[in-house]
Write a protein that holds these residues in place. Structure first.
Motif, PDB file in Angstrom:
ATOM      1  N   ILE A  77      19.270  -4.333  -0.608  1.00  0.00           N
ATOM      2  CA  ILE A  77      19.159  -4.501  -2.142  1.00  0.00           C
ATOM      3  C   ILE A  77      18.554  -3.186  -2.839  1.00  0.00           C
ATOM      4  O   ILE A  77      18.537  -2.335  -2.193  1.00  0.00           O
ATOM      5  N   THR A  78      18.814  -3.293  -4.265  1.00  0.00           N
ATOM      6  CA  THR A  78      18.376  -1.861  -4.755  1.00  0.00           C
ATOM      7  C   THR A  78      16.790  -1.631  -4.877  1.00  0.00           C
ATOM      8  O   THR A  78      16.360  -0.526  -4.943  1.00  0.00           O
ATOM      9  N   LYS A  79      16.078  -2.440  -4.060  1.00  0.00           N
ATOM     10  CA  LYS A  79      14.556  -1.924  -4.062  1.00  0.00           C
ATOM     11  C   LYS A  79      14.142  -2.091  -2.499  1.00  0.00           C
ATOM     12  O   LYS A  79      14.519  -2.914  -1.821  1.00  0.00           O
ATOM     13  N   ILE A  80      12.975  -1.371  -2.351  1.00  0.00           N
ATOM     14  CA  ILE A  80      12.353  -1.391  -1.016  1.00  0.00           C
ATOM     15  C   ILE A  80      11.040  -1.820  -1.355  1.00  0.00           C
ATOM     16  O   ILE A  80      10.529  -1.206  -2.200  1.00  0.00           O
ATOM     17  N   TYR A  81      10.575  -2.778  -0.413  1.00  0.00           N
ATOM     18  CA  TYR A  81       9.120  -3.072  -0.721  1.00  0.00           C
ATOM     19  C   TYR A  81       8.144  -2.693   0.298  1.00  0.00           C
ATOM     20  O   TYR A  81       8.571  -2.844   1.501  1.00  0.00           O
ATOM     21  N   MET A  82       7.102  -2.361  -0.047  1.00  0.00           N
ATOM     22  CA  MET A  82       6.068  -1.705   0.995  1.00  0.00           C
ATOM     23  C   MET A  82       4.861  -2.572   0.799  1.00  0.00           C
ATOM     24  O   MET A  82       4.151  -2.819  -0.285  1.00  0.00           O
ATOM     25  N   TYR A  83       4.319  -3.160   1.840  1.00  0.00           N
ATOM     26  CA  TYR A  83       2.992  -4.008   1.934  1.00  0.00           C
ATOM     27  C   TYR A  83       2.012  -3.332   2.756  1.00  0.00           C
ATOM     28  O   TYR A  83       2.343  -2.957   3.894  1.00  0.00           O
ATOM     29  N   LYS A  84       0.778  -3.298   2.353  1.00  0.00           N
ATOM     30  CA  LYS A  84      -0.543  -3.017   3.206  1.00  0.00           C
ATOM     31  C   LYS A  84      -1.150  -4.261   3.218  1.00  0.00           C
ATOM     32  O   LYS A  84      -1.516  -4.719   2.379  1.00  0.00           O
ATOM     33  N   LEU A  85      -1.229  -4.885   4.539  1.00  0.00           N
ATOM     34  CA  LEU A  85      -1.869  -6.266   4.406  1.00  0.00           C
ATOM     35  C   LEU A  85      -2.827  -6.172   6.004  1.00  0.00           C
ATOM     36  O   LEU A  85      -2.556  -5.546   7.026  1.00  0.00           O
ATOM     37  N   MET A  86      -3.704  -7.316   6.057  1.00  0.00           N
ATOM     38  CA  MET A  86      -4.675  -7.600   6.978  1.00  0.00           C
ATOM     39  C   MET A  86      -4.197  -9.072   6.999  1.00  0.00           C
ATOM     40  O   MET A  86      -3.515  -9.999   6.345  1.00  0.00           O
ATOM     41  N   ILE A  87      -4.662  -9.698   8.125  1.00  0.00           N
ATOM     42  CA  ILE A  87      -4.623 -11.202   8.059  1.00  0.00           C
ATOM     43  C   ILE A  87      -6.306 -11.722   8.190  1.00  0.00           C
ATOM     44  O   ILE A  87      -6.953 -11.114   8.643  1.00  0.00           O
ATOM     45  N   ASP A  88      -6.258 -12.810   7.231  1.00  0.00           N
ATOM     46  CA  ASP A  88      -7.521 -13.575   7.019  1.00  0.00           C
ATOM     47  C   ASP A  88      -7.600 -14.370   8.304  1.00  0.00           C
ATOM     48  O   ASP A  88      -6.849 -15.454   8.323  1.00  0.00           O
TER      49      ASP A  88
ATOM     50  N   ASP B 169      -2.257  -3.760  -0.650  1.00  0.00           N
ATOM     51  CA  ASP B 169      -1.482  -2.695  -1.583  1.00  0.00           C
ATOM     52  C   ASP B 169      -0.115  -3.122  -1.522  1.00  0.00           C
ATOM     53  O   ASP B 169       0.384  -3.853  -0.709  1.00  0.00           O
ATOM     54  N   ARG B 170       0.850  -2.945  -2.378  1.00  0.00           N
ATOM     55  CA  ARG B 170       2.229  -3.397  -2.683  1.00  0.00           C
ATOM     56  C   ARG B 170       2.725  -2.300  -3.604  1.00  0.00           C
ATOM     57  O   ARG B 170       2.371  -1.962  -4.749  1.00  0.00           O
ATOM     58  N   LYS B 171       3.761  -1.832  -2.803  1.00  0.00           N
ATOM     59  CA  LYS B 171       4.618  -0.932  -3.734  1.00  0.00           C
ATOM     60  C   LYS B 171       5.996  -1.119  -3.671  1.00  0.00           C
ATOM     61  O   LYS B 171       6.599  -1.713  -2.866  1.00  0.00           O
ATOM     62  N   ILE B 172       6.875  -1.010  -4.755  1.00  0.00           N
ATOM     63  CA  ILE B 172       8.252  -1.025  -4.895  1.00  0.00           C
ATOM     64  C   ILE B 172       8.882   0.186  -5.077  1.00  0.00           C
ATOM     65  O   ILE B 172       8.583   1.081  -5.858  1.00  0.00           O
ATOM     66  N   LEU B 173       9.905   0.526  -4.235  1.00  0.00           N
ATOM     67  CA  LEU B 173      10.405   1.588  -4.152  1.00  0.00           C
ATOM     68  C   LEU B 173      11.909   1.420  -4.641  1.00  0.00           C
ATOM     69  O   LEU B 173      12.473   0.267  -4.182  1.00  0.00           O
ATOM     70  N   LEU B 174      12.717   2.630  -5.174  1.00  0.00           N
ATOM     71  CA  LEU B 174      14.187   2.543  -5.301  1.00  0.00           C
ATOM     72  C   LEU B 174      14.921   2.719  -4.149  1.00  0.00           C
ATOM     73  O   LEU B 174      14.484   3.533  -3.295  1.00  0.00           O
ATOM     74  N   ASN B 175      15.760   1.949  -3.846  1.00  0.00           N
ATOM     75  CA  ASN B 175      16.698   2.007  -2.540  1.00  0.00           C
ATOM     76  C   ASN B 175      17.894   2.758  -3.013  1.00  0.00           C
ATOM     77  O   ASN B 175      19.030   2.306  -2.999  1.00  0.00           O
ATOM     78  N   LYS B 176      17.730   4.039  -3.019  1.00  0.00           N
ATOM     79  CA  LYS B 176      19.134   4.953  -3.571  1.00  0.00           C
ATOM     80  C   LYS B 176      20.215   4.727  -2.365  1.00  0.00           C
ATOM     81  O   LYS B 176      21.542   4.641  -2.808  1.00  0.00           O
ATOM     82  N   GLU B 177      19.718   4.745  -1.226  1.00  0.00           N
ATOM     83  CA  GLU B 177      20.791   5.122  -0.042  1.00  0.00           C
ATOM     84  C   GLU B 177      21.131   3.567   0.800  1.00  0.00           C
ATOM     85  O   GLU B 177      21.685   3.596   1.644  1.00  0.00           O
ATOM     86  N   GLN B 178      20.785   2.612  -0.103  1.00  0.00           N
ATOM     87  CA  GLN B 178      20.917   1.276   0.093  1.00  0.00           C
ATOM     88  C   GLN B 178      20.642   0.988   1.613  1.00  0.00           C
ATOM     89  O   GLN B 178      21.197   0.495   2.499  1.00  0.00           O
ATOM     90  N   TRP B 179      19.251   1.599   1.918  1.00  0.00           N
ATOM     91  CA  TRP B 179      18.854   1.223   3.297  1.00  0.00           C
ATOM     92  C   TRP B 179      18.377  -0.246   3.450  1.00  0.00           C
ATOM     93  O   TRP B 179      18.129  -1.047   2.644  1.00  0.00           O
ATOM     94  N   ARG B 180      18.867  -0.586   4.735  1.00  0.00           N
ATOM     95  CA  ARG B 180      18.420  -2.065   5.168  1.00  0.00           C
ATOM     96  C   ARG B 180      17.678  -2.122   6.319  1.00  0.00           C
ATOM     97  O   ARG B 180      18.205  -1.244   7.342  1.00  0.00           O
TER      98      ARG B 180
END
Lengths: 508, 363
Positions: A137-148, A158-169
């Motif tokens: 889709i149009t966005k790429i999601y990035m998570y930094k996470l640990m397990i409790d 941390d959580r970031k949303i990037l634009l997916n210009k190249e339609q990467w999947r």
């Protein structure tokens, strides 16, 4: 008097305490298991869309951990289906959460392996993992996470949303872990080679901590038919599964319950079964007591008239692809492959595929090279305990002109909705008579083919030798006899030599 | 007159040998050239095909034949070796050179022809003898020389460089080697009236020292154990060309007996060849009965000796009463004696007493 305290432990905690059963036994085994689990998830993710997988694995050195172990950063990228954003934290941060509880053939079965890798990384290095994913889709999601670990819940740092210009999947997983790469290296390289053998449509790239690049390129874009999801077969259910089905069922009587939740059970079969087991068709499944559920399971196994499961839920590699994979990775002189018809054990359908390869770049050693696969995963440990090895050892190979000193490799692939592993570590296949019989019959078929090849080759060799003798001696006889007879010109022996060849050609 | 005839016969024989070698080459050549796999048929030398011919008084080959065809891959190498051996022999014979079996084995390597071992190359030479009907000495392949001759016989060499040269065989006190040159020499003249063949070198020397050749008017031949084929042929020539009777002295045991018998009746191994034996030659001793009559010092017969006696008893060559009597006597006394045993009566006893008696008895 000592006091015993009872405490409930979470699934994460359980696996943390029992990481041996998932294959994270020691630093060298752990690094192998981590790579393997993530690569397998990536392969599944691409295959579920029927896209030829492109998988990139990089292991880089981060620093010393102890005298014998180092800290590594592992990054695995794929072009698979991607994880929907809202599932990312749980899919990577919660043990026993996942998409793999349906019945179809898949590499991973427990939804456990990938998370175990992250969990192991977290335990050994106390660093969060980074997950980047997009479903195209149009966005790429990035998570930094640990397990409790105690609560078996993801902790999102941390959580970031990037634009997916190249339609990467695809999905990228990156985390640090402690391990011993140099001890694990031979197994890891074997793993990539063998994975390439049964996934000839995949591109696999591996960059190791020394910066060495291993590239295993696909030779085909043909892929096996993806498996269809299927309902459980009555012979294969256990109490746990029955309870789960009862919980989710919308059906209010046993007849509908059986008709709708079981594989190859229709109106007539369901009625016959209820009669056989003396259960009222109108009984509400949700009202079954625990004892009744246990009895139901036993009756399901006893009833003889259920139809055998069909194999549409399986995705064998197919003879063409298996052959292509073997040729690509082993470069043999001869290869024969065979796919058995679907069979079942305990209600689980399975298909056995076997291959035998001879000569070429296969090394000569005392004994055969044996490659074992299950659901397109190479099995690298505990070879001696595996049912295939037992079958291979029990076979009378001499009958097929095959001797242990020949350069021979044997492949056995078993695919099933439930591969009969002996352990959670997925290292070897249990000795079940149904499985054993299928493997033996498959091997006999390819053995017959290699016998034909060896016989023919022997014949050609003999023929070559025979021609060699004629073309060595006839000219000499010509030369000696001409000299003895005082002739200047040599006799014409071409005709004779030609006749020897024709004669030879007829024989082959 | 007589001598001239012999001379021509030697040259003729060489021509014949060369012609038959060339013929073998030509037949092979023509078969090849017309697109046939060359083949050759020759008498079989297997034991079942070896028969004793009482008429000829020697072993001969029967009617069975074997065919060597180059169509058969197993025959291809031996056939090639045979043609090579023919070519090699032709070169030797036409250039009037000689060679030995050992030499043949090595010479083959110069032609990129290999023999697996000496035995293989010996077999091929024997094949060639069988095909041609000539013995290998006729096509210039000789064994290692070890036997010798001494006595008043003048010979004329025919070998290159010595043609026309004559030699009296008393000229060397150790005797003259019976080698290629002597084998191909012509007999010119002799005053001898008999031939005495002796098994052992010691006695041969003693006989020369004691002037046996003069006293008995004899040509002495040392066989040095089992007589080589060239020597057997040489003895035959002395007998046939010069009409000299031949007397053979060997040790008094089954092995000595058989040395005499091979000179007289030939061997099974040479059944494919003629003119190697001397049917009228006589075995003069040492007999088993001599051991008794002369009270010679003896050794007991051992197991192999006895076994050998049983074999000889059944051998068709030994059917004459004399041989059967001696075999039985050996078996009865269970003893054997060497030629040297006579020395117990002094060095000259054998010449002064024994020999005259034996020669007299044989007449």
């Amino acid at each position: 008097m000592a006091q015993t305290t009872f405490e409930e432990i979470s699934a994460s905690d359980f696996f943390y305490r029992n990481r041996d059963i998932a294959g994270f036994t020691n630093p060298s085994r752990a690094i192998f298991a981590a790579i393997r689990e993530l690569v397998e998830n990536s392969l599944d993710a691409a295959e579920s869309l029927k896209i030829p997988p492109d998988i990139y694995v990089r292991l880089s050195y981060e620093g010393e951990a102890s005298k014998e172990t180092q800290i590594y950063r592992l990054r695995v990228e794929d072009n698979g289906i991607g994880v929907p954003p809202r599932h990312i934290p749980s899919a990577f941060g919660q043990v026993l959460y996942g998409s793999k509880y349906k019945l179809k053939q898949q590499r991973g079965t427990f939804g456990l392996g990938g998370k175990m890798a992250l969990l192991y990384g977290q335990i050994t290095t106390h660093q969060p993992a980074t997950i980047i994913s997009s479903t195209g889709i149009t966005k790429i999601y990035m998570y930094k996470l640990m397990i409790d670990i105690q609560r078996n819940r993801p902790l999102i740092l941390d959580r970031k949303i990037l634009l997916n210009k190249e339609q990467w999947r695809g999905t990228i997983v990156e985390f640090t872990l402690e391990g011993d790469y140099f001890r694990a290296m031979p197994k890891i390289l074997d793993y990539f080679k063998q994975t390439a053998m049964v996934n000839p449509y995949a591109n696999l790239t591996f960059v190791d901590p020394k910066g060495r690049l291993y590239k295993l390129t696909r030779i085909t874009k043909e892929m096996p038919e993806p498996p269809k999801e299927t309902k459980p077969h009555p012979y294969g259910v256990d109490v746990e599964l029955l309870q789960r089905l009862i919980q989710i069922t919308p059906h209010k009587n046993m007849l509908d319950f059986l008709k709708n939740h079981f594989h190859r059970v229709g109106e007539v079969t369901a009625q016959k079964f209820l009669e056989f087991s003396n259960i009222s068709p109108s009984k509400n499944p949700k009202k079954l007591t625990h004892e009744e559920i246990v009895r139901l399971m036993h009756m399901l196994k006893k009833f003889k008239d259920f139809l055998a499961p069909d194999a549409s839920c399986l995705s064998p590699l197919g003879e063409e692809l298996l052959k292509a994979g073997i040729i690509k990775e082993l470069k043999p002189e001869f290869v024969a492959v065979h796919q058995r018809k679907p069979a079942t054990y305990a209600g689980h359908p399975f298909i056995v595929e076997v291959g035998i390869a001879y000569g070429g770049e296969i090394p000569k050693k005392d004994g055969f090279l044996i490659y074992r696969f299950a659901n397109r995963i190479p099995l690298l440990y505990d070879e001696a305990s595996d049912v295939s090895v037992k079958v291979i050892e029990a076979m009378n190979w001499r009958r097929y002109k095959v001797t242990p000193d020949m350069p021979i490799a044997i492949m056995v692939h078993i695919c099933s909705t439930k591969v009969p592993y002996k352990t959670v570590g997925k290292e070897f296949i249990a000795d079940r008579p149904e499985v054993r019989r299928e493997i033996a019959n498959g091997l006999r078929e390819v053995a017959r083919q290699i016998q034909r090849f060896l016989t023919r080759r022997e014949h050609v060799d003999r023929e070559k030798k025979r021609l060699g003798v004629f073309s060595k001696y006839l000219p000499k006889i010509a030369q000696f006899s001409a000299k003895l007879a005082g002739k200047e010109k040599l006799p014409d022996i071409d005709k004779l030599l030609r006749s020897v060849k024709r004669f030879g050609a007829e024989e082959t | 007159m007589e001598q001239k005839k012999h001379k021509i016969s030697m040259i003729e024989k060489r021509k014949e040998v060369l012609a038959s070698l060339e013929n073998l080459g030509l037949k092979t050549y023509e078969q090849l050239d017309s697109g046939y796999f060359p083949s050759i048929t020759m008498p079989s030398r297997s034991t079942e095909n070896i028969h004793y011919d009482p008429q000829l008084r020697q072993y001969i080959l029967g009617d069975r034949t074997v065919r060597r065809s180059t169509r058969n891959i197993r025959h291809l190498k031996p056939f090639t070796q045979l043609v090579w051996a023919a070519l090699f022999s032709h070169e030797l014979t036409s250039q009037r050179k000689t060679s030995t079996l050992r030499d043949v084995y090595y010479s083959a390597q110069a032609y990129e022809m290999t023999f697996t071992d000496q035995e293989e190359s010996n077999n091929i030479v024997t094949d060639l003898e069988t095909v041609l009907g000539f013995s290998r000495e006729d096509f210039s392949i000789f064994p290692e020389e070890r036997s010798a001759v001494f006595g008043d016989l003048t010979i004329e060499y025919t070998v290159p460089g010595y043609e026309g040269r004559t030699l009296n065989l008393t000229s060397h006190p150790d005797g003259v080697l019976i080698g290629p040159a002597l084998t191909s020499a012509e007999f010119v003249k002799t005053t001898a009236d008999k031939v005495i063949a002796i098994e052992k070198g010691g006695l041969f020397t003693r006989f020369i020292e004691e002037n046996v050749h003069k006293k008995f008017n004899a040509i002495l031949v040392l066989t040095a154990g089992q007589a080589p084929r060239a020597t057997r042929h040489f003895i035959r020539r002395l007998n046939q060309e010069l009409n000299l009777p031949v007397y053979i002295f060997t040790d008094g045991d089954p092995w000595g007996m058989h040395i005499a018998m091979v000179i007289i009746s030939g061997s099974a191994n040479a059944a494919h060849l003629r003119e190697l034996n001397t049917p009228d030659a006589k075995w003069s001793g040492v007999w088993a009965t001599d051991i008794v009559n002369y009270k010679l010092p003896t050794d007991p017969l051992d197991d192999v000796d006895v076994k050998r006696l049983y074999e000889l008893q059944k051998d068709p060559r030994y059917k004459d009463p004399l041989w059967q009597r001696e075999i039985k006597t050996f078996m009865k006394i269970k003893k054997k004696a060497e030629q040297e045993a006579f020395s117990r009566y002094g060095l000259t006893y054998i010449v002064d007493e024994y020999l005259p008696e034996k020669l007299e008895a044989e007449k």
